[in-house]
Design a protein around this motif. Structure first.
Motif, PDB file in Angstrom:
ATOM      1  N   ILE A 187       0.865  -1.186   0.000  1.00 54.34           N
ATOM      2  CA  ILE A 187       0.000   0.000   0.000  1.00 54.34           C
ATOM      3  C   ILE A 187       0.901   1.236   0.000  1.00 54.34           C
ATOM      4  O   ILE A 187       1.807   1.354   0.818  1.00 54.34           O
ATOM      5  N   THR A 188       0.649   2.154  -0.934  1.00 55.47           N
ATOM      6  CA  THR A 188       1.467   3.364  -1.016  1.00 55.47           C
ATOM      7  C   THR A 188       0.694   4.623  -0.646  1.00 55.47           C
ATOM      8  O   THR A 188       1.292   5.673  -0.448  1.00 55.47           O
ATOM      9  N   SER A 189      -0.632   4.531  -0.585  1.00 55.07           N
ATOM     10  CA  SER A 189      -1.468   5.670  -0.214  1.00 55.07           C
ATOM     11  C   SER A 189      -2.654   5.155   0.590  1.00 55.07           C
ATOM     12  O   SER A 189      -3.102   4.032   0.386  1.00 55.07           O
ATOM     13  N   TYR A 190      -3.165   5.997   1.480  1.00 58.34           N
ATOM     14  CA  TYR A 190      -4.311   5.569   2.277  1.00 58.34           C
ATOM     15  C   TYR A 190      -5.249   6.738   2.541  1.00 58.34           C
ATOM     16  O   TYR A 190      -4.883   7.897   2.413  1.00 58.34           O
ATOM     17  N   MET A 191      -6.488   6.378   2.885  1.00 58.00           N
ATOM     18  CA  MET A 191      -7.498   7.347   3.300  1.00 58.00           C
ATOM     19  C   MET A 191      -7.965   6.916   4.684  1.00 58.00           C
ATOM     20  O   MET A 191      -8.596   5.865   4.823  1.00 58.00           O
ATOM     21  N   ASP A 192      -7.644   7.702   5.679  1.00 62.20           N
ATOM     22  CA  ASP A 192      -7.954   7.370   7.062  1.00 62.20           C
ATOM     23  C   ASP A 192      -9.415   7.653   7.370  1.00 62.20           C
ATOM     24  O   ASP A 192      -9.937   8.713   7.033  1.00 62.20           O
ATOM     25  N   MET A 193     -10.100   6.714   7.999  1.00 61.06           N
ATOM     26  CA  MET A 193     -11.501   6.887   8.378  1.00 61.06           C
ATOM     27  C   MET A 193     -11.581   7.647   9.703  1.00 61.06           C
ATOM     28  O   MET A 193     -10.768   7.429  10.596  1.00 61.06           O
ATOM     29  N   PRO A 194     -12.584   8.512   9.864  1.00 61.16           N
ATOM     30  CA  PRO A 194     -12.672   9.345  11.067  1.00 61.16           C
ATOM     31  C   PRO A 194     -13.383   8.644  12.231  1.00 61.16           C
ATOM     32  O   PRO A 194     -14.222   9.225  12.904  1.00 61.16           O
ATOM     33  N   ASN A 195     -13.053   7.373  12.476  1.00 61.20           N
ATOM     34  CA  ASN A 195     -13.721   6.652  13.554  1.00 61.20           C
ATOM     35  C   ASN A 195     -12.850   6.624  14.812  1.00 61.20           C
ATOM     36  O   ASN A 195     -12.627   5.596  15.417  1.00 61.20           O
ATOM     37  N   THR A 196     -12.353   7.785  15.179  1.00 63.15           N
ATOM     38  CA  THR A 196     -11.501   7.920  16.350  1.00 63.15           C
ATOM     39  C   THR A 196     -12.229   8.736  17.412  1.00 63.15           C
ATOM     40  O   THR A 196     -13.302   9.277  17.178  1.00 63.15           O
ATOM     41  N   ASN A 197     -11.622   8.813  18.573  1.00 65.11           N
ATOM     42  CA  ASN A 197     -12.212   9.586  19.651  1.00 65.11           C
ATOM     43  C   ASN A 197     -11.218  10.612  20.139  1.00 65.11           C
ATOM     44  O   ASN A 197     -10.264  10.238  20.802  1.00 65.11           O
ATOM     45  N   PRO A 198     -11.369  11.873  19.781  1.00 67.17           N
ATOM     46  CA  PRO A 198     -12.481  12.459  19.030  1.00 67.17           C
ATOM     47  C   PRO A 198     -12.335  12.187  17.538  1.00 67.17           C
ATOM     48  O   PRO A 198     -11.237  11.976  17.037  1.00 67.17           O
ATOM     49  N   PRO A 199     -13.448  12.198  16.797  1.00 64.03           N
ATOM     50  CA  PRO A 199     -13.372  11.981  15.355  1.00 64.03           C
ATOM     51  C   PRO A 199     -12.652  13.126  14.644  1.00 64.03           C
ATOM     52  O   PRO A 199     -12.751  14.271  15.055  1.00 64.03           O
ATOM     53  N   THR A 200     -11.941  12.777  13.603  1.00 66.33           N
ATOM     54  CA  THR A 200     -11.213  13.779  12.817  1.00 66.33           C
ATOM     55  C   THR A 200     -12.147  14.277  11.720  1.00 66.33           C
ATOM     56  O   THR A 200     -12.155  13.759  10.606  1.00 66.33           O
ATOM     57  N   LEU A 201     -12.941  15.290  12.062  1.00 65.22           N
ATOM     58  CA  LEU A 201     -13.958  15.791  11.146  1.00 65.22           C
ATOM     59  C   LEU A 201     -13.780  17.258  10.771  1.00 65.22           C
ATOM     60  O   LEU A 201     -14.609  17.820  10.077  1.00 65.22           O
ATOM     61  N   SER A 202     -12.681  17.868  11.237  1.00 67.65           N
ATOM     62  CA  SER A 202     -12.458  19.277  10.930  1.00 67.65           C
ATOM     63  C   SER A 202     -10.979  19.497  10.646  1.00 67.65           C
ATOM     64  O   SER A 202     -10.136  18.645  10.956  1.00 67.65           O
ATOM     65  N   LEU A 203     -10.670  20.645  10.076  1.00 64.59           N
ATOM     66  CA  LEU A 203      -9.261  20.980   9.820  1.00 64.59           C
ATOM     67  C   LEU A 203      -8.472  21.045  11.114  1.00 64.59           C
ATOM     68  O   LEU A 203      -7.361  20.553  11.197  1.00 64.59           O
ATOM     69  N   ASP A 204      -9.070  21.633  12.163  1.00 62.61           N
ATOM     70  CA  ASP A 204      -8.398  21.705  13.469  1.00 62.61           C
ATOM     71  C   ASP A 204      -8.083  20.313  14.006  1.00 62.61           C
ATOM     72  O   ASP A 204      -6.986  20.062  14.510  1.00 62.61           O
ATOM     73  N   ALA A 205      -9.045  19.385  13.900  1.00 61.93           N
ATOM     74  CA  ALA A 205      -8.821  18.023  14.370  1.00 61.93           C
ATOM     75  C   ALA A 205      -7.733  17.332  13.557  1.00 61.93           C
ATOM     76  O   ALA A 205      -6.920  16.568  14.108  1.00 61.93           O
ATOM     77  N   LEU A 206      -7.684  17.600  12.250  1.00 56.62           N
ATOM     78  CA  LEU A 206      -6.638  17.019  11.401  1.00 56.62           C
ATOM     79  C   LEU A 206      -5.271  17.559  11.790  1.00 56.62           C
ATOM     80  O   LEU A 206      -4.295  16.802  11.857  1.00 56.62           O
ATOM     81  N   ILE A 207      -5.197  18.847  12.061  1.00 60.35           N
ATOM     82  CA  ILE A 207      -3.922  19.440  12.492  1.00 60.35           C
ATOM     83  C   ILE A 207      -3.473  18.826  13.814  1.00 60.35           C
ATOM     84  O   ILE A 207      -2.292  18.501  13.973  1.00 60.35           O
ATOM     85  N   GLN A 208      -4.402  18.637  14.746  1.00 59.12           N
ATOM     86  CA  GLN A 208      -4.056  17.992  16.021  1.00 59.12           C
ATOM     87  C   GLN A 208      -3.579  16.552  15.798  1.00 59.12           C
ATOM     88  O   GLN A 208      -2.634  16.112  16.421  1.00 59.12           O
ATOM     89  N   LYS A 209      -4.234  15.855  14.909  1.00 52.88           N
ATOM     90  CA  LYS A 209      -3.854  14.475  14.620  1.00 52.88           C
ATOM     91  C   LYS A 209      -2.454  14.401  14.028  1.00 52.88           C
ATOM     92  O   LYS A 209      -1.660  13.549  14.389  1.00 52.88           O
ATOM     93  N   LYS A 210      -2.163  15.352  13.153  1.00 52.38           N
ATOM     94  CA  LYS A 210      -0.840  15.391  12.528  1.00 52.38           C
ATOM     95  C   LYS A 210       0.227  15.641  13.578  1.00 52.38           C
ATOM     96  O   LYS A 210       1.263  15.055  13.617  1.00 52.38           O
TER      97      LYS A 210
END
Length: 114
Positions: free
Chosen positions: A91-114
């Protein structure tokens, strides 16, 4: 000593499926991109040569539904552990599902996840 990747790579005699055909060909990669696929590519100056000897050369796959569990459930799997497993499986690319706690559903949440 730092690692410097080759800017040109020739893979010779690779068994490739492309455009509905299977054939043994040479593949020229320049700066990380496929530049040419041909039955025979002449010598290229300063290129690393890999002899495939008829082995398969296939594209990396995209996994469009991964569950990395970061943040919130890293005991089940983390971006580090699951992406390593993905690479081993081709696998060379992936799409992460937002089934985390908290869910990654916003740009702010994505930045925190990164």
């Amino acid at each position: 000593m730092s690692f410097k990747p080759y800017s040109k790579i020739i893979i010779r005699d690779a068994n490739v499926v492309n455009e509905g055909k299977q054939q043994c060909v040479d593949v020229l990669i320049q700066d990380g991109r496929i530049e040419k696929i041909a039955p025979s590519i002449p010598h290229v100056v300063n290129a690393k040569t890999i002899h495939a000897n008829g082995n398969w050369l296939i594209p990396g796959m995209i996994d469009d539904q991964v569950h990395f569990r970061d943040p919130g459930s890293t005991h089940k799997g983390s971006i580090a552990s699951e992406s390593m497993a993905a690479v081993i499986g081709g696998i060379t690319s992936y799409m992460d599902m937002p089934n985390t706690n908290p869910p990654t559903l916003s740009l702010d949440a994505l930045i925190q996840k990164k």
